[in-house]
Structure formats: structure tokens, C-alpha cells
Design a protein around this motif. Structure first.
Motif, mmCIF file in Angstrom:
data_model
loop_
_atom_site.group_PDB
_atom_site.id
_atom_site.type_symbol
_atom_site.label_atom_id
_atom_site.label_comp_id
_atom_site.label_asym_id
_atom_site.label_seq_id
_atom_site.Cartn_x
_atom_site.Cartn_y
_atom_site.Cartn_z
ATOM 1 N N ARG A 193 43.255 -82.797 60.465
ATOM 2 C CA ARG A 193 42.754 -81.718 61.331
ATOM 3 C C ARG A 193 41.861 -82.308 62.394
ATOM 4 N NH1 ARG A 193 37.353 -80.119 60.907
ATOM 5 N NH2 ARG A 193 36.251 -80.672 59.001
ATOM 6 N N LEU A 194 41.582 -81.507 63.402
ATOM 7 C CA LEU A 194 40.692 -81.967 64.467
ATOM 8 C C LEU A 194 39.295 -81.403 64.251
ATOM 9 C CD1 LEU A 194 43.157 -81.467 67.413
ATOM 10 C CD2 LEU A 194 42.211 -83.653 66.649
ATOM 11 N N PRO A 195 38.283 -82.060 64.826
ATOM 12 C CA PRO A 195 36.939 -81.480 64.777
ATOM 13 C C PRO A 195 36.980 -80.071 65.367
ATOM 14 C CG PRO A 195 36.898 -83.648 65.815
ATOM 15 C CD PRO A 195 38.330 -83.315 65.586
ATOM 16 N N GLY A 196 36.239 -79.190 64.778
ATOM 17 C CA GLY A 196 36.189 -77.810 65.273
ATOM 18 C C GLY A 196 37.181 -76.906 64.560
ATOM 19 N N ASP A 197 38.268 -77.467 64.000
ATOM 20 C CA ASP A 197 39.281 -76.622 63.344
ATOM 21 C C ASP A 197 38.674 -75.839 62.177
ATOM 22 O OD1 ASP A 197 41.144 -77.594 65.084
ATOM 23 O OD2 ASP A 197 42.253 -78.792 63.614
ATOM 24 N N ARG A 198 37.863 -76.544 61.366
ATOM 25 C CA ARG A 198 37.250 -75.870 60.204
ATOM 26 C C ARG A 198 36.383 -74.696 60.676
ATOM 27 N NH1 ARG A 198 32.529 -75.306 58.542
ATOM 28 N NH2 ARG A 198 31.805 -76.683 60.194
ATOM 29 N N ARG A 199 35.617 -74.924 61.752
ATOM 30 C CA ARG A 199 34.751 -73.850 62.261
ATOM 31 C C ARG A 199 35.572 -72.649 62.702
ATOM 32 N NH1 ARG A 199 32.434 -73.863 66.633
ATOM 33 N NH2 ARG A 199 33.164 -75.774 67.606
ATOM 34 N N HIS A 200 36.681 -72.938 63.389
ATOM 35 C CA HIS A 200 37.460 -71.811 63.916
ATOM 36 C C HIS A 200 38.142 -71.012 62.800
ATOM 37 C CE1 HIS A 200 36.671 -72.083 68.120
ATOM 38 N NE2 HIS A 200 36.774 -73.397 68.036
ATOM 39 N N VAL A 201 38.560 -71.718 61.751
ATOM 40 C CA VAL A 201 39.149 -71.007 60.607
ATOM 41 C C VAL A 201 38.071 -70.134 59.951
ATOM 42 C CG1 VAL A 201 40.094 -71.342 58.278
ATOM 43 C CG2 VAL A 201 40.939 -72.739 60.184
ATOM 44 N N PRO A 229 38.663 -74.741 73.017
ATOM 45 C CA PRO A 229 38.245 -76.064 73.489
ATOM 46 C C PRO A 229 38.179 -77.073 72.349
ATOM 47 C CG PRO A 229 36.794 -74.371 74.373
ATOM 48 C CD PRO A 229 37.722 -73.676 73.406
ATOM 49 N N PHE A 230 38.423 -78.337 72.704
ATOM 50 C CA PHE A 230 38.203 -79.416 71.742
ATOM 51 C C PHE A 230 36.694 -79.662 71.699
ATOM 52 C CE2 PHE A 230 37.150 -83.887 71.135
ATOM 53 C CZ PHE A 230 37.646 -84.078 69.863
ATOM 54 N N VAL A 231 36.114 -79.581 70.511
ATOM 55 C CA VAL A 231 34.654 -79.759 70.388
ATOM 56 C C VAL A 231 34.358 -80.623 69.167
ATOM 57 C CG1 VAL A 231 32.424 -78.608 69.998
ATOM 58 C CG2 VAL A 231 34.174 -77.471 71.371
ATOM 59 N N PHE A 232 33.549 -81.652 69.352
ATOM 60 C CA PHE A 232 32.975 -82.281 68.155
ATOM 61 C C PHE A 232 31.468 -82.260 68.280
ATOM 62 C CE2 PHE A 232 33.217 -86.344 70.615
ATOM 63 C CZ PHE A 232 31.941 -86.853 70.388
ATOM 64 N N ASP A 233 30.824 -82.309 67.139
ATOM 65 C CA ASP A 233 29.358 -82.224 67.079
ATOM 66 C C ASP A 233 28.920 -82.992 65.848
ATOM 67 O OD1 ASP A 233 26.706 -81.502 66.911
ATOM 68 O OD2 ASP A 233 27.100 -79.447 66.249
ATOM 69 N N GLN A 234 28.317 -84.136 66.038
ATOM 70 C CA GLN A 234 27.994 -84.956 64.869
ATOM 71 C C GLN A 234 26.657 -85.666 65.003
ATOM 72 O OE1 GLN A 234 31.758 -87.043 65.316
ATOM 73 N NE2 GLN A 234 30.665 -88.949 65.796
ATOM 74 N N ALA A 235 25.952 -85.741 63.873
ATOM 75 C CA ALA A 235 24.705 -86.505 63.806
ATOM 76 C C ALA A 235 25.042 -87.993 63.972
ATOM 77 C CB ALA A 235 24.041 -86.271 62.454
ATOM 78 N N SER A 236 24.068 -88.779 64.432
ATOM 79 C CA SER A 236 24.289 -90.230 64.465
ATOM 80 C C SER A 236 23.739 -90.892 63.199
ATOM 81 C CB SER A 236 23.699 -90.850 65.734
ATOM 82 O OG SER A 236 22.349 -90.486 65.878
ATOM 83 N N SER A 237 23.162 -90.105 62.314
ATOM 84 C CA SER A 237 22.809 -90.577 60.970
ATOM 85 C C SER A 237 24.038 -90.382 60.073
ATOM 86 C CB SER A 237 21.640 -89.759 60.430
ATOM 87 O OG SER A 237 21.888 -88.380 60.623
ATOM 88 N N ALA A 238 24.018 -91.042 58.906
ATOM 89 C CA ALA A 238 25.161 -90.941 57.996
ATOM 90 C C ALA A 238 25.363 -89.510 57.510
ATOM 91 C CB ALA A 238 24.954 -91.878 56.813
ATOM 92 N N ILE A 239 24.292 -88.735 57.516
ATOM 93 C CA ILE A 239 24.354 -87.324 57.106
ATOM 94 C C ILE A 239 23.207 -86.598 57.821
ATOM 95 C CG2 ILE A 239 22.942 -87.800 55.033
ATOM 96 C CD1 ILE A 239 24.486 -85.605 53.562
ATOM 97 N N ALA A 240 23.402 -85.317 58.117
ATOM 98 C CA ALA A 240 22.333 -84.554 58.765
ATOM 99 C C ALA A 240 21.210 -84.315 57.760
ATOM 100 C CB ALA A 240 22.877 -83.223 59.273
ATOM 101 N N HIS A 241 19.995 -84.241 58.251
ATOM 102 C CA HIS A 241 18.836 -84.008 57.395
ATOM 103 C C HIS A 241 18.986 -82.675 56.649
ATOM 104 C CE1 HIS A 241 14.473 -83.596 56.443
ATOM 105 N NE2 HIS A 241 14.557 -84.916 56.390
ATOM 106 N N GLY A 242 19.540 -81.688 57.340
ATOM 107 C CA GLY A 242 19.738 -80.371 56.716
ATOM 108 C C GLY A 242 20.625 -80.472 55.483
ATOM 109 N N ASP A 243 21.661 -81.311 55.554
ATOM 110 C CA ASP A 243 22.557 -81.449 54.399
ATOM 111 C C ASP A 243 21.877 -82.198 53.261
ATOM 112 O OD1 ASP A 243 24.853 -80.005 55.156
ATOM 113 O OD2 ASP A 243 25.386 -81.585 56.570
ATOM 114 N N VAL A 244 20.938 -83.078 53.588
ATOM 115 C CA VAL A 244 20.172 -83.753 52.530
ATOM 116 C C VAL A 244 19.306 -82.708 51.815
ATOM 117 C CG1 VAL A 244 18.509 -85.586 51.995
ATOM 118 C CG2 VAL A 244 20.103 -85.880 53.891
ATOM 119 N N GLN A 245 18.682 -81.828 52.591
ATOM 120 C CA GLN A 245 17.853 -80.767 51.980
ATOM 121 C C GLN A 245 18.700 -79.850 51.098
ATOM 122 O OE1 GLN A 245 15.235 -78.668 54.820
ATOM 123 N NE2 GLN A 245 15.710 -80.309 56.240
ATOM 124 N N ILE A 246 19.898 -79.525 51.581
ATOM 125 C CA ILE A 246 20.778 -78.627 50.806
ATOM 126 C C ILE A 246 21.193 -79.307 49.503
ATOM 127 C CG2 ILE A 246 23.101 -77.595 50.805
ATOM 128 C CD1 ILE A 246 22.602 -76.870 53.783
#
Ligand code: NDP
Ligand code: PYC
Length: 339
Positions: free
Chosen positions: A305-313, A176-193
Motif C-alpha cells: 500500500r502507499l502512505p496515506g492509504d490506511r488513513r483514507h480507509v 493526493p499522495f501524502v506521507f507524514d513521518q517522524a525522523s525518529s524510529a518511532i513518534a514520542h506519542g506512540d512510545v507514550q501509548i
């Protein structure tokens, strides 16, 4: 994972380790299985801001008494195409799964149905919530609000959560074509990382406690805030997510819940909303082929690439070699399961 992986775990083994952690910290066996599969799926797909990195936060929230790991959601049939769930202070994923059979029944009967979950905690990526609908042939959209850490466009005070939107559609001849994105410039989790790793962020993602632009993730976490992605446009999406996830469901806005009495609480207590559609009702027998067609056009036009491609790889590699974990992270998980 940046450091060399010392351990490669099969998905089932990671699920079982995470399940033990959840159960040990007060989650019912039923809910623990759901949460462990969700979290292990994120790690397997390389959604690292919501994989095992989150386990300490789950445990901290559970220990603080802020979230009820044993909650039994109450599903209400409130209209021909409307399902509501009171998650009773538990996690949204078990609430969604409890409502799923009724939701699918309504989608099949009406062509479309919505699911409104309230009084729920969501601490994960959103794609695991929508992808299975598309695997069953449905189009699905879901939104969830979180904790106030995003200032409105031009504003000074954090009002929005990082409020992601996820969309999934069947696609002929491919996942399936899937995208999943925060509406902030970056997810809070990635700021913590980034803060943990000592890396600066790209410009334009956040402000410090005085509202001044900063690339330092620690300043964002220490009284600062994030910005919506894309200025006023991301801002409107963040606002829409608050309306659908909280106003419509009967849940809290991202800035509304008070977790100050629960030291260590990390899981946002808000709401989640889904729209699920049977594409067959569109009268187009080649819907999935059309989706594949537009995806191909985008790639032919030069998108890498399309959203989701990185996840599937990443998923395919993990299915072959196991899910890579550093020795340190593996030890931390074992300590949470046993300590
Ligand atoms: P990203 O910006 O990393 O990715 C967003 C989407 O864009 C993904 O579908 C991704 O696909 C795709 N993408 C990324 N790069 C490219 C590219 N170069 N070309 C095409 N597509 C691309 O995600 P976010 O930082 O916005 O969010 C990270 C996660 O955090 C999400 O899973 C989200 O649900 C979660 N989150 C959860 C919250 C909650 O309250 N529970 C709150 C906020 C965020 P791919 O995955 O294949 O890279
Ligand atoms: O990464 O922004 C985030 C987030 C908020 C709640 C869960 N994840």
C-alpha cells in the motif's frame, strides 16, 4: 482503538466537543475551531498518537501558561516568495492559516514560496498541514521540530526532536499522495501509548537513561531517549528539520527552549517551515498523471500500500459509521469540556 468502541461520533460532533474543551481552557473561539478540526481529523483518520489522546496534554500545557491559546499571529511579507509568521507563543495551525492567503498568492505569482513560522507550538500530526495544499493543486512539504528526546546517531545526549517531515502532491484520479513521518524510529506519542498499554517496542527504537538499548517504553520516557530512524540517514533528516524549522525561522531548536517553569507543559515551542510549489511551472501538463503513474508502478512492483492509504480507509469508515471512541475516552473528553 483496541477496546470495543462504545460511542461513534460524527466528525462535526467531535469537533464541537473538542472546541468546548479548548475554549474552556483559555483558547479563543477562532483558534479553538482550528485546533478542534485538526485534532478530530487526526482521530477520524486513525492518526491516534495525535488525536484525542493529545487533549489532556493540550489542556495541561494551556493550564500551565506555557502556550497562549488566544495568540494572534503576525504575518510578515518579507520577499517575493517568502512569508514569515510570528505565532506569538500560540499554536502553529492558526499561524499557518493566517499566512495561507498570502502564501498562495506568492506561489501563484512565482511558482514557489516558503513559509517560516516561529515562536509556535505544534502538538499534532503534520499531514493536516500539507494535504489541503495538494487538494488545491500544489505540491507541499513541511517540517517541524519538537522537544529534545532523540540522540544523534552514535551520540549520548538527546538533541533532536522527533522532527517529522510531511509531503503532499496532487495525484490524478485519486486523493493526493501524502506521507507524514517522524525522523525518529518511532513518534514520542506512540512510545507514550505503548507505555500506557504495557507493550514493549520493537528493538532499535530507543535507549535507557544509561544509553543502553531498551525495548521498554517506560525506560525511554524515564530519562532515556529515542534513536533516529535508519541510523545516520534519519539523523541527517532530523538535523535538516532543526535547521529549517528553527535556524531558518528564528524559532528554538528542540533542546533550546526552557519549559521548566511551567509545570505540566507538554507542547514543544519551536518553529515550522513550508515549501509550496505550483507544479504547473514545471512545464509538464500531465504532472498529476505522472504522480499517479509512479504510485501505480510502486504498487505493481509489490508494495502492499502507499502512505496515506490506511488513513483514507479509516476516514471512509468513520464518515460512514462515525468516529469510534471508547466509553472511557468519551467520558474523559466530556469531563474536560465540563469539569
Ligand atoms: P508512521 O511510521 O506510522 O507512518 C509514517 C508514514 O508511512 C505515514 O505516511 C504512513 O501512512 C506511512 N506508512 C506506514 N506504514 C506503511 C506501509 N506499510 N506501507 C506504506 N506506507 C506506510 O508515522 P510516525 O510514527 O513516523 O509518525 C506518526 C505521526 O506523529 C505523524 O503524523 C507525525 O506528523 C506525528 N509527529 C508529530 C510531531 C510533532 O512535533 N508535531 C513529532 C513527531 C511525529 P498512513 O498514515 O496511511 O499509515
Ligand atoms: O509524537 O513525537 C511526537 C510528538 C512530539 C510533539 C508532538 N508529537
Amino acid at each position: 482503538m483496541t477496546e470495543a468502541a462504545a460511542v461513534h461520533l460524527a466528525y462535526a460532533d467531535l469537533v464541537s466537543l473538542l472546541e468546548r474543551i479548548f475554549v474552556r481552557h483559555g483558547v479563543s473561539e477562532h483558534n479553538a475551531k482550528i485546533l478542534a478540526e485538526n485534532c478530530a481529523g487526526c482521530e477520524r483518520d486513525g492518526s491516534l498518537s495525535h488525536g484525542i489522546f493529545r487533549m489532556a496534554g493540550y489542556v495541561s500545557s494551556l493550564n500551565s501558561g506555557w502556550v497562549d491559546g488566544k495568540a494572534v499571529p503576525e504575518v510578515e511579507d518579507v520577499g517575493p516568495a517568502f512569508v514569515r509568521v510570528d505565532a506569538k507563543g500560540g499554536f502553529t495551525q492558526p499561524a499557518m492559516l493566517a499566512a495561507r492567503p498570502l502564501l498562495i498568492e506568492k506561489v501563484k505569482a512565482n511558482g514557489v514560496a516558503v513559509l517560516a513560522i516561529r515562536r509556535s507550538h505544534h502538538f499534532s500530526a503534520l499531514w493536516p498541514d500539507v494535504e489541503p495544499f495538494a487538494e488545491e493543486g500544489f505540491v507541499a512539504l513541511s517540517v517541524v521540530n519538537s522537544m529534545a528526546c532523540v540522540v544523534p546517531h552514535g551520540g549520548k545526549k538527546a538533541v533532536f526532536g522527533t522532527n517529522p517531515v510531511a509531503f503532499a502532491s496532487p495525484r490524478a484520479g485519486a486523493a493526493p499522495f501524502v506521507f507524514d513521518q517522524a525522523s525518529s524510529a518511532i513518534a514520542h506519542g506512540d512510545v507514550q501509548i505503548a507505555a500506557r498499554a504495557g507493550h514493549d517496542l520493537k528493538p532499535g527504537m530507543g535507549v535507557d537513561r544509561d544509553g543502553q538499548p531498551t525495548n521498554d517504553p517506560k525506560q525511554i520516557l524515564d530519562g532515556g531517549a529515542l534513536l533516529p530512524f535508519g541510523g545516520h540517514k534519519g539523523n541527517s533528516i532530523a538535523l535538516m528539520v532543526e535547521i529549517l524549522s528553527a535556524a531558518l525561522t528564528g524559532g528554538y531548536f528542540s533542546g533550546e527552549f526552557d519549559w521548566s517553569g511551567h509545570k505540566g507543559a507538554q507542547t514543544p515551542f519551536t518553529g515550522q517551515f513550508f515549501i509550496v510549489i505550483d507544479p504547473a511551472r514545471g512545464g509538464n501538463d500531465v504532472f498529476a498523471e505522472r504522480v499517479a503513474g509512479i504510485c501505480d508502478l510502486v504498487l505493481e512492483a509489490g508494495q502492499e500500500r502507499l502512505p496515506g492509504d490506511r488513513r483514507h480507509v479509516t476516514r471512509a469508515k468513520a464518515e460512514k459509521d462515525g468516529i469510534p471512541l471508547s466509553a472511557e475516552n468519551h467520558e474523559k473528553l466530556k469531563a474536560l469540556a465540563e469539569g
